[in-house]
Design an enzyme around this catalytic site. Sequence first.
Site, mmCIF file in Angstrom:
data_model
loop_
_atom_site.group_PDB
_atom_site.id
_atom_site.type_symbol
_atom_site.label_atom_id
_atom_site.label_comp_id
_atom_site.label_asym_id
_atom_site.label_seq_id
_atom_site.Cartn_x
_atom_site.Cartn_y
_atom_site.Cartn_z
ATOM 1 C CD GLU B 59 8.253 130.623 -19.998
ATOM 2 O OE1 GLU B 59 7.031 130.440 -19.900
ATOM 3 O OE2 GLU B 59 8.793 131.741 -19.882
ATOM 4 C CG HIS B 128 13.943 135.310 -10.833
ATOM 5 N ND1 HIS B 128 12.756 135.272 -10.178
ATOM 6 C CD2 HIS B 128 13.673 135.830 -12.062
ATOM 7 C CE1 HIS B 128 11.795 135.761 -10.963
ATOM 8 N NE2 HIS B 128 12.327 136.100 -12.114
HETATM 9 C C1 LIG Z 1 7.237 131.715 -16.771
HETATM 10 C C2 LIG Z 1 7.978 133.000 -16.881
HETATM 11 N N1 LIG Z 1 8.500 133.363 -18.069
HETATM 12 C C3 LIG Z 1 9.178 134.508 -18.193
HETATM 13 C C4 LIG Z 1 9.340 135.324 -17.110
HETATM 14 C C5 LIG Z 1 10.116 136.624 -17.246
HETATM 15 N N2 LIG Z 1 9.196 137.766 -17.160
HETATM 16 C C6 LIG Z 1 8.961 138.392 -16.003
HETATM 17 S S1 LIG Z 1 7.773 139.553 -16.125
HETATM 18 C C7 LIG Z 1 7.607 139.269 -17.784
HETATM 19 C C8 LIG Z 1 6.613 140.060 -18.583
HETATM 20 C C9 LIG Z 1 5.249 139.827 -18.091
HETATM 21 O O1 LIG Z 1 4.348 140.566 -18.836
HETATM 22 P P1 LIG Z 1 2.888 140.746 -18.294
HETATM 23 O O2 LIG Z 1 2.293 139.445 -17.926
HETATM 24 O O3 LIG Z 1 2.149 141.564 -19.280
HETATM 25 O O4 LIG Z 1 3.085 141.556 -16.928
HETATM 26 P P2 LIG Z 1 3.712 142.999 -16.735
HETATM 27 O O5 LIG Z 1 5.161 142.807 -16.487
HETATM 28 O O6 LIG Z 1 3.443 143.787 -17.947
HETATM 29 O O7 LIG Z 1 3.026 143.542 -15.543
HETATM 30 C C10 LIG Z 1 8.453 138.251 -18.202
HETATM 31 C C11 LIG Z 1 8.541 137.754 -19.579
HETATM 32 C C12 LIG Z 1 8.811 134.910 -15.883
HETATM 33 N N3 LIG Z 1 8.950 135.640 -14.781
HETATM 34 N N4 LIG Z 1 8.125 133.754 -15.790
#
Ligand SMILES: Cc1ncc(C[n+]2csc(CCOP(=O)(O)OP(=O)(O)O)c2C)c(N)n1
Lengths: 332, 323
Positions: B59, B128
Amino acid sequence: MSTADHNTKRGRDLLAMMERIRAFEEQACLAAERDKLVLGAIHPSIGQEGVAAGVMCNFNRDDILLSTHRGHGHTLAKGADPLAMMRELLGREGGCCGGKGGSMHIADFGVGMLGANGVVGANITIAAGAAHGLKLQGSDRVVVDIFGDGAINRGPFLEGVNWASVFDLPILFVCEDNQYSATTKTSSVTGGPGAAARAESLGLRATTVDGNDAEAVADITAEITARIRAGGGPEMLHAITYRRTGHTSFDPAGYRPNGESEHEAKTNDPIARQRAVLAGMGLSTDELDAIHAAAQSEMVQVLADAAATPFPADEMALQDVQDIGSPAQEAY
Amino acid sequence: MVKMTFVEASREALREMMQADETVWCVGEDLGRGSVFGQYLGLQDEFGPDRVADTPISEAAIMGAAFGAAMVGTRPVVEMRFSDFALCATDELVNQIAKARFMFGGQSRAPMVIRKPIGLWRSSAAQHSQSLESWYVHIPGLVVLCPATPQDNYSMMKAAIRCDDPVVYLEHKNIWGMEGEVDTSLEIELGKAAVRRQGADVTLVSWSDTANLCVQAAKTLAAQGVDAEVIDLRSLWPWDKEAVVSSVRKTGRLVVAHESVAVGGFGAEVVATVVEQAGDALRGPVRRLGAPRSLVAYAPNLEDKMRVTEQMIVTAAKETMGK
Ligand SMILES: Cc1ncc(C[n+]2csc(CCOP(=O)(O)OP(=O)(O)O)c2C)c(N)n1
Ligand SMILES: [Mg+2]
């Protein structure tokens, strides 16, 4: 116990934990989709249980865990009560956070689980801080911090890992690499080779492991935690796995190549792989099936019990905000 | 007139602006798949991955890089996904984007639209669900918009993209599916309120989804013999003091309602302004409605405790009339 007996016991424990995690999440998904009892998002770790079981079996109850939005498996494997967790997913009284957090904010301080997180990457600096605090107090406890492959692209990854390096902290960082970040293939938004190389560049020892091989995860984590407990400083474990479900239980994941998830399920399921390992050690199919059945019936009962629990009392909406100036006294 | 949902309205506006102006581009996570709520569906197919850019989960970099790109002549539309995650880019927005023009003596501009979906939605819990519009109103340099209808989301998105100032654009997650007729030729001047209902007895001031609740409340009030005027500010900075003050001069009564925490909320600014500029016209007590100063819980009954309801608005309006 002979070494062979020891190996068999650990192997059974790994399988039993993976079966319990799988059964818990299957019930959670049913509660969301079939029963409409889970209102918020849940992020299943189905197919990733080898990481949770293999890593966490090397940590004690009083060690510290921080996890992510996809943290049911880590939390169960840390020893949390599945009924309290399921109640939390259903927003009920007696949930591990009193129904106020939900799946994405599960925490159980009683077993050293200091919180899942709704903000990707936020746990990394906090976990480094927990290790810092333990070190300041001369504790022999250690920290394990689990985050996804997507999280390594946020600033807190650099800041938190560097911090642990600079202060030589007792922490294991685990990048649970399920290859996806929400709807995005993580490799398409990640420069360079990823978590291990980044950690090495900050002075950490980093190891990569097949996260769907629970035995391998458990072995390597045992070696790493022995070094960390002996004062060897922070390390990184990069565990490669695969996210079999959509990002949330409601996501059909149409952005994925056709058949990819099915292929993984068929050829690389950590539970099936562990069953094969145990069969090789001489366990019968009946014994293995009994482990499966026990986990299933435990979690079916957990969902039934959780669903029979009332919602929290309304006044909880104003509780546990702050001591002075609490909304319970002064809400407007 | 075209029928559109709230989410289609801003998407269509964005598409038209991208067609009209090559310097407009979008940047954020998962945009190629439409982002979380479908706000960008189809745009990557139409405009390609350079102009609808998928980013890492970064971000701070999304916000900072978009600012850099804005300073060299592009017009980025920045997606923060949930307003809560925009907090990961607070330095970039508050210390950099909002201040650059002033600090650099007017040399730099930041024509950006920063989209941050807000609000209570389906047990999303404390990280959220936030509505932090009053924070942004407090930051000189930023424009702050809160559309509440498909028409406004269409016309205001266009105006926001045309605007040379950085615009914080707050869409409510609860109304993506709200349908309405949209006049695609209608231009909205930023800073002008919408009078959603004319009335003589009491002025209801609101914005975002709570403005829709006020329209409902006004119908209920009408059935009970109270003629409420509903003003949807839709732009919080600049905001339409003139519309509010002249309405209160007419009705003599004021209710301000918003979803975000009441304490320190923008409702306080509205009330203070009315007291300063039309205090002599007030004929009853002023009422201000907002969430208690607590956090949003996951359990649905606790989440509901944070809501301003139609009934609360109706009751408050009657209280201003001594009923
Ligand atoms: C700072 C932030 N940006 C975006 C999100 C939205 N978001 C939630 S989970 C996710 C993907 C995360 O990917 P990863 O770290 O690989 O974890 P996974 O979901 O694959 O376990 C996103 C973009 C968030 N929760 N927090
Ligand atoms: Mg991932």
